[in-house]
Design an enzyme around this catalytic site. Sequence first.
Site, PDB file in Angstrom:
ATOM      1  N   TYR A 157     -41.048  62.369  -0.568  1.00  0.00           N
ATOM      2  CA  TYR A 157     -42.235  63.232  -0.609  1.00  0.00           C
ATOM      3  C   TYR A 157     -43.117  62.889  -1.810  1.00  0.00           C
ATOM      4  CZ  TYR A 157     -44.999  67.571  -0.593  1.00  0.00           C
ATOM      5  OH  TYR A 157     -46.025  68.490  -0.560  1.00  0.00           O
ATOM      6  N   SER A 160     -44.854  59.602  -1.387  1.00  0.00           N
ATOM      7  CA  SER A 160     -45.980  59.650  -0.444  1.00  0.00           C
ATOM      8  C   SER A 160     -47.206  60.280  -1.099  1.00  0.00           C
ATOM      9  CB  SER A 160     -45.596  60.419   0.822  1.00  0.00           C
ATOM     10  OG  SER A 160     -45.450  61.816   0.577  1.00  0.00           O
ATOM     11  N   LYS A 161     -46.995  61.343  -1.867  1.00  0.00           N
ATOM     12  CA  LYS A 161     -48.128  62.043  -2.480  1.00  0.00           C
ATOM     13  C   LYS A 161     -48.733  61.212  -3.615  1.00  0.00           C
ATOM     14  CE  LYS A 161     -47.864  65.692   0.190  1.00  0.00           C
ATOM     15  NZ  LYS A 161     -48.897  65.968   1.201  1.00  0.00           N
TER      16      LYS A 161
HETATM   17  P1  NAD Z   1     -46.300  73.652   6.950  1.00  0.00           P
HETATM   18  O1  NAD Z   1     -44.951  73.077   7.177  1.00  0.00           O
HETATM   19  O2  NAD Z   1     -46.471  75.139   6.961  1.00  0.00           O
HETATM   20  O3  NAD Z   1     -47.346  73.017   7.986  1.00  0.00           O
HETATM   21  C1  NAD Z   1     -47.342  71.656   8.259  1.00  0.00           C
HETATM   22  C2  NAD Z   1     -47.943  71.441   9.636  1.00  0.00           C
HETATM   23  O4  NAD Z   1     -47.886  70.029   9.900  1.00  0.00           O
HETATM   24  C3  NAD Z   1     -47.164  72.148  10.739  1.00  0.00           C
HETATM   25  O5  NAD Z   1     -48.044  72.824  11.611  1.00  0.00           O
HETATM   26  C4  NAD Z   1     -46.441  71.001  11.451  1.00  0.00           C
HETATM   27  O6  NAD Z   1     -46.210  71.245  12.833  1.00  0.00           O
HETATM   28  C5  NAD Z   1     -47.415  69.867  11.224  1.00  0.00           C
HETATM   29  N1  NAD Z   1     -46.788  68.545  11.381  1.00  0.00           N
HETATM   30  C6  NAD Z   1     -45.584  68.147  10.884  1.00  0.00           C
HETATM   31  N2  NAD Z   1     -45.330  66.894  11.293  1.00  0.00           N
HETATM   32  C7  NAD Z   1     -46.383  66.502  12.060  1.00  0.00           C
HETATM   33  C8  NAD Z   1     -46.694  65.317  12.782  1.00  0.00           C
HETATM   34  N3  NAD Z   1     -45.850  64.264  12.822  1.00  0.00           N
HETATM   35  N4  NAD Z   1     -47.866  65.261  13.450  1.00  0.00           N
HETATM   36  C9  NAD Z   1     -48.712  66.309  13.448  1.00  0.00           C
HETATM   37  N5  NAD Z   1     -48.466  67.465  12.810  1.00  0.00           N
HETATM   38  C10 NAD Z   1     -47.310  67.563  12.114  1.00  0.00           C
HETATM   39  O7  NAD Z   1     -46.797  73.022   5.563  1.00  0.00           O
HETATM   40  P2  NAD Z   1     -47.896  73.506   4.507  1.00  0.00           P
HETATM   41  O8  NAD Z   1     -47.174  74.128   3.377  1.00  0.00           O
HETATM   42  O9  NAD Z   1     -49.023  74.220   5.167  1.00  0.00           O
HETATM   43  O10 NAD Z   1     -48.376  72.067   3.997  1.00  0.00           O
HETATM   44  C11 NAD Z   1     -49.546  71.431   4.469  1.00  0.00           C
HETATM   45  C12 NAD Z   1     -49.846  70.268   3.542  1.00  0.00           C
HETATM   46  O11 NAD Z   1     -49.984  70.776   2.198  1.00  0.00           O
HETATM   47  C13 NAD Z   1     -48.726  69.230   3.490  1.00  0.00           C
HETATM   48  O12 NAD Z   1     -49.283  67.940   3.405  1.00  0.00           O
HETATM   49  C14 NAD Z   1     -47.987  69.589   2.200  1.00  0.00           C
HETATM   50  O13 NAD Z   1     -47.344  68.487   1.623  1.00  0.00           O
HETATM   51  C15 NAD Z   1     -49.137  70.066   1.326  1.00  0.00           C
HETATM   52  N6  NAD Z   1     -48.693  70.931   0.217  1.00  0.00           N
HETATM   53  C16 NAD Z   1     -48.145  72.166   0.433  1.00  0.00           C
HETATM   54  C17 NAD Z   1     -47.746  72.949  -0.648  1.00  0.00           C
HETATM   55  C18 NAD Z   1     -47.155  74.319  -0.486  1.00  0.00           C
HETATM   56  O14 NAD Z   1     -46.731  74.915  -1.496  1.00  0.00           O
HETATM   57  N7  NAD Z   1     -47.113  74.886   0.709  1.00  0.00           N
HETATM   58  C19 NAD Z   1     -47.881  72.451  -1.952  1.00  0.00           C
HETATM   59  C20 NAD Z   1     -48.432  71.190  -2.136  1.00  0.00           C
HETATM   60  C21 NAD Z   1     -48.842  70.429  -1.039  1.00  0.00           C
END
Ligand code: NAD
Length: 260
Positions: A157, A160-161
């Site tokens: 992870y 990737s980021k």
């Molecule tokens: P989440 O798991 O709630 O949502 C992720 C979404 O991506 C889901 O709807 C899932 O079905 C979809 N997904 C997964 N694999 C997929 C694929 N192969 N093709 C298409 N869709 C796919 O996650 P989130 O917390 O809303 O995170 C969204 C983004 O924000 C991510 O890139 C995550 O790394 C980033 N992020 C989140 C946080 C946090 O605290 N929630 C912090 C930093 C970064």
Amino acid sequence: MIDFDGKCALITGAAQGIGAATALEFANHGADIVLADIDEAGAKRRATEINELTGRRAIGVFCDVASDDALKAVLSKTITEFGRIDILVNNAGIIRKGGILDLDTDDFDAVLNVNLRSYFALTQLAARKMVEAGEGGAVIMMSSLNAVLAIADQLAYVTSKGGLQQLTKACALGLAEHNIRVNAIGPGSIMTDILKVVMDDDVARKKILSRTPLGRVGDPDEIARVAVFLASHYASYITGQTIFPDGGRSALNYTVPVAE
Ligand code: NAD
């Protein structure tokens, strides 16, 4: 005023969490929306909600961003349905636990394919359409604070980021002459489904808050609004940047006291 009337935004991973909040926020600001997700039912459900709440056109489409064919299909669906693409938010993301001594190479590939490779591939497809249309555009990569801070057992992870920062910069430089701006957002801890579970555990809650000067985790809306800003004319001179909405966490050296 930010007004995306007549513009179309494509958002991946939009069925839930930050992607779903971002889709709604763009529609609130006048854009038509394509919600792409591997969870087709969730994307369609969210699209219907957005349509009912905002009156904007929104469609939910199946897309596994790890597949090049699926990326081509979602872009072509976007152009067929809306005739254009102005804003792309690469947001889909997954995690696979594991560090340097135990991470499975298949898990490394899976995370890199979804979190990094798909961001490159879909940006390339969308940018070609934007260049063809000649009206500029905006691309946003959903990165993380883990673009710059590592976690040992989340090697794939954080890798990737970290890669997204350079992808963002290289895309920004390559697309600047076409007035297509490319930026990334690096959220800290945001209250999505996974974190709700974590925050119910008092020890884990205190650990997260002790490194968060604003004293709370963020809301998905607070990330969605950064995305809207970055895609808007208010950010017209910003490209190649990663903005960190993290409650002050990356500015903190030690820890802060946590209220009981
Ligand atoms: P989440 O798991 O709630 O949502 C992720 C979404 O991506 C889901 O709807 C899932 O079905 C979809 N997904 C997964 N694999 C997929 C694929 N192969 N093709 C298409 N869709 C796919 O996650 P989130 O917390 O809303 O995170 C969204 C983004 O924000 C991510 O890139 C995550 O790394 C980033 N992020 C989140 C946080 C946090 O605290 N929630 C912090 C930093 C970064």
